[in-house]
Structures are given as structure tokens and as C-alpha cells.
Write an enzyme that holds these catalytic residues in place. Sequence first.
Site: not given
Ligand code: F6P
Length: 546
Positions: A209, A215, A269-270, A355, A386
Site C-alpha cells: 500500500k 521487508e 491493508g488487512r 491488528e 493430534h
Molecule cells: O506494519 C503493519 C502494516 O502496516 C500492516 O497494517 C500492513 O498490512 C502491512 O504493514 C503492509 O503494509 P504495506 O502494504 O504498506 O507494505
Amino acid sequence: MPIAATPLDRLPSWEVVCAHGTVLSGRTLAQLAQEPGRTQGLTFEALGLLLDLTKERVTPETLTLLVGLAREAGLEERIAAMFAGEHINVTEDRAAFHAALRAPLGTRMATGGRDVVPDVHAELGRMAVFAHEVRTGAWAGVTARPLRNVVNIGIGGSHLGPEMAATALGAYAQHGITSRFVSNVDPADLRAALRGLDPAETLVIVVSKTFSTLETMANARAARDWLTAALGDEAVARHMVAVSTHEERVHAFGIDPERMFGFWDWVGGRYSMDSAVGLALMVAIGPEAFGELLAGFHEVDEHLRTTPLEHNLPVLLGLIGVWNRSVLGHPTLAVLPYSAELARFPAYLQQLEMESNGKRVLLDGTPVRWPTAPVLWGEPGTNGQHSFHQLLHQGTDIVPAEFVGFTQPIEDPRGHHDLLLANMLAQAQALAFGREAQTLRAAGVPEPQIPHRVCEGDRPSLTLLVDGPLTPRALGRLVALYEHRVLTEGVLWGIDSFDQWGVELGKELAGELADDLTAHAAPQLEHDEATNALVRRIRAARGRAV
Ligand code: F6P
């Protein structure tokens, strides 16, 4: 209209609800099960979803009280405000308008004075054209070979939804298309996803987003290097696309905005798997099946919007959540899909619930005085039986469980589905009613073993039984059900379910620590003593000056 909330413990019915909770805590599920009319009074059905609350520690009166509480909390007004595009995400001053992502063309859903439905469908149209081209090979790689592998790079909401849905709907994916999902900055994740793939046949979708998440950007750069090393710089144009709200950053990364699929700041995002964030899924299952998924979401949106709270499935689910967590005090919640395809559903729900509702202050910033979101966890059945179900049956904590099952399998040549469902029903029964010492004695169990083998029961659960097999439409319904459950809980708890400020601190500290770990010269460390010691140890292990 400003969004304001009366705190839960100041609502007129709160004390009555708590007193009722104390009364029911003194009654066992076995006793409650004797009450006439329980099945009828505690089973709800809509849209092919059957919600069985008979094994929760509730009576029909409980639901009446909780619905009253929800009305006092302004749930109906908040639902209306959400559909009206009001800024119910108070701390970010934004709408939480994900329902517009699945509104059919021709309906009007406006926020900030703008009807966003045409924008949504324009983007869905672009996605459909692209997905179709990839699926047919009309969009080919630089060597003219079709793109058979789709690697989705994203994290959190840009990963869990598409990954969960692609896993769930694998049976509907086009033969010959492989979907892989990368989220972790640990290089092992990307390495595993790319293992065995031919860059000439691989499409990388970078989903973020903000297009700034550490990452995702690290993995996107690594994937770009992997493509260009094999195919040259021109590979980026054919083998990489972006999904984001941030065109400038996409452009700066080197992806032409023509190959960016957009969404909007009113999509959290979620809550985004049904936006362009689902592009990898659409490529796999095709635009038509993706449309079915959206239709399932929309049906539940309409159900939420138009059904009285008393029969409103996501609302009832949310009220049970508040009851178990804030009235009965159960700290965790196990979600147990009896469906191998839903293997990633608990992980997806973890972000959605935790979240969204893992918050400790009210909308006005004052502390909450009741427990909010539970720790949500789970695994598909029968696997969990299990491993951790032992604790569910005989552990010292009560863990409310939610069973999710389908009346039909997607495919089942050998009749396993009945075994699966039998196990699901058996677990709910065993949790609720257990097995007494008397029964064990009668069966000849040696006396010393009796205390070890007694299952006290009285452990609540609910069952969500979906008509038919897991289809794209059924999945859309299921996800929307849980989305709106989270909304319901958040309104009663009086918190902002749509922000996530708590994740920021860790991101900032990680940035500082990354500098300290990688600095050429020994850095001046200003963390707590133990962290400083760990930084030195890692630096030394990695051959850096300390
Ligand atoms: O760190 C949490 C968060 O902001 C989430 O709410 C979001 O889904 C995720 O990181 C990824 O964010 P982006 O889509 O901006 O990379």
C-alpha cells in the site's frame, strides 16, 4: 457526524450483561443443553451460512441482552456510517470503505463526496485484462515465453489475504499457473519461493500500500536483481508489476505506473484482499471466479447493512466475541477450519482481529477498562486434534473454539469428507459435554487412570457450517463475515479497529538497530545494556568492529 462512543461500562445494560454472565458461569453447558428450544433459539442461518451457537455459554436471553448493548453502543449507526463513507477510522481521519471494493457497478458508494464505485470497477477492469493476458500468454516475458509462475511479494495485509485465498481456492486455479508468496525479509523466504523457477517464465507482483515497507522493498529489489541478472534490464517491464496506492514510489522503484494497479487510502491493508491486492489470486483463478468472490463479500455486506441485529450473522459473531472475551474473560480464541484448503485462514484472521482490535485506548484516547481482542490462533482440523486439542479438552485454561466446516467437499473420490465432518462435530461435542468418571468406570477403566481420562467438558465453541463446497463465493462470504465481526467487536469495545499505531515503534527501533548492526566502525550504542550486548555479539559474529 463526529464518531463518538459511550464507554462499554457506562452503557445502561452493561451491568445487567455482567450479572447475567455471572449467573451463566454457574451453569454447565450440559445443563444449558437441556433447555427446550435451544437449537431453534441459538441457530442462525443466512446466505448458506449456518451459525450454531448452542455450545456457547449463552441462552437466547444472552443474545437479547447483547443486542441491546450493541444498540446502546450505537452499532447500527456505526454500520450506517461505514456504508456512508464517514471517517470511522478516527485516528487516521479516514473512511473504512472496503465494502465499496465489492459494490456492483451501478450502485453508488461515496466518500468525501465522490462515488468510488466507478473507480473500483475501472481498476478491476484493468486487472481483469492483465490477468486474462497472463493466463492466455498474450502478456509474455522478454523471451516471448508465457509467464507460468506468479510470485507475490508483500507482507501483512499485502500478503496474508492473497496467500490465504490462493491456498483456499487452489482447486479453481488455472492448470499450469504456480502462485508463490514471499513476505519475510529473511532471505530464506524469497530463496524458497524462487527455487526451481525459471525467470523467463516468472511474473513478480510487488504489493505494498505504502510502497515503503522495509521487508517488501528489500525482497522486491532482490527479485528485480534475480530477473535482470538472467534476462537483462528490460525484464522489469515485462516481469514486474506493482500494486500500491503510491504511484511516485512505484515509479521511483523502476516500475512504469502503467503497470501499477491501484487502490485507495480508505482500504486498510488487512481489509484489502478483494482490491488489486488480490491480483495474484485473480491471475490464478481468473477474473470470473474473482468476480464470484466479490459477489460473496457483497452479499454479506448487504446482510450486515439490512438485517436486524438479532439475526445479523457477523453481528452475532462479534457479540459472542465480546461476551467470551470481556464478560467471561477468556483470553484466547481458537479458529479451527475443518478444511485443509483453509490452512492459512487462522493466520489471516490473526491480523484481521489482532491488528484491528488489539487496542488499549478508547476513541478519545482514554484507557479501556475491559479486555479487548483475544489472542486468536488455530490450525486446520483434524491436524490440531493430534497436537494442541489435548489442551483444549483438559488444559487449565478455557479456550473458546470456532469450528468452520463445509457440507460438501471440493473433490472427494474416497469419501474422506464424512470423516472430516464427523471429527469436527465430535470435537465440539467432547469440548461441551466431556466424559465423566462414572462413564469411564462403567467401561472398566482402572481407577488410577480415571482422573487422567476424565474430560470435564463445559468448554464453549461455535460451529459455522457452510452449505456446499468451498467456492470463491463461499470464501468471499466467510471473509466478509469475519471482517464485520471485527467491526462489531470494535464498536462495543469503543476502539478504533482501523488503525495500527502499535506496529510503528518496532519499525523505528529496527531501523536504528539495522544501522548499529551494519555500521562500518564500532557504533556508539545507546540502547538498554542487554540490547547493546546483543548488538556487540552479533557484530562480532559477523566480523565487524565492536
Ligand atoms: O506494519 C503493519 C502494516 O502496516 C500492516 O497494517 C500492513 O498490512 C502491512 O504493514 C503492509 O503494509 P504495506 O502494504 O504498506 O507494505
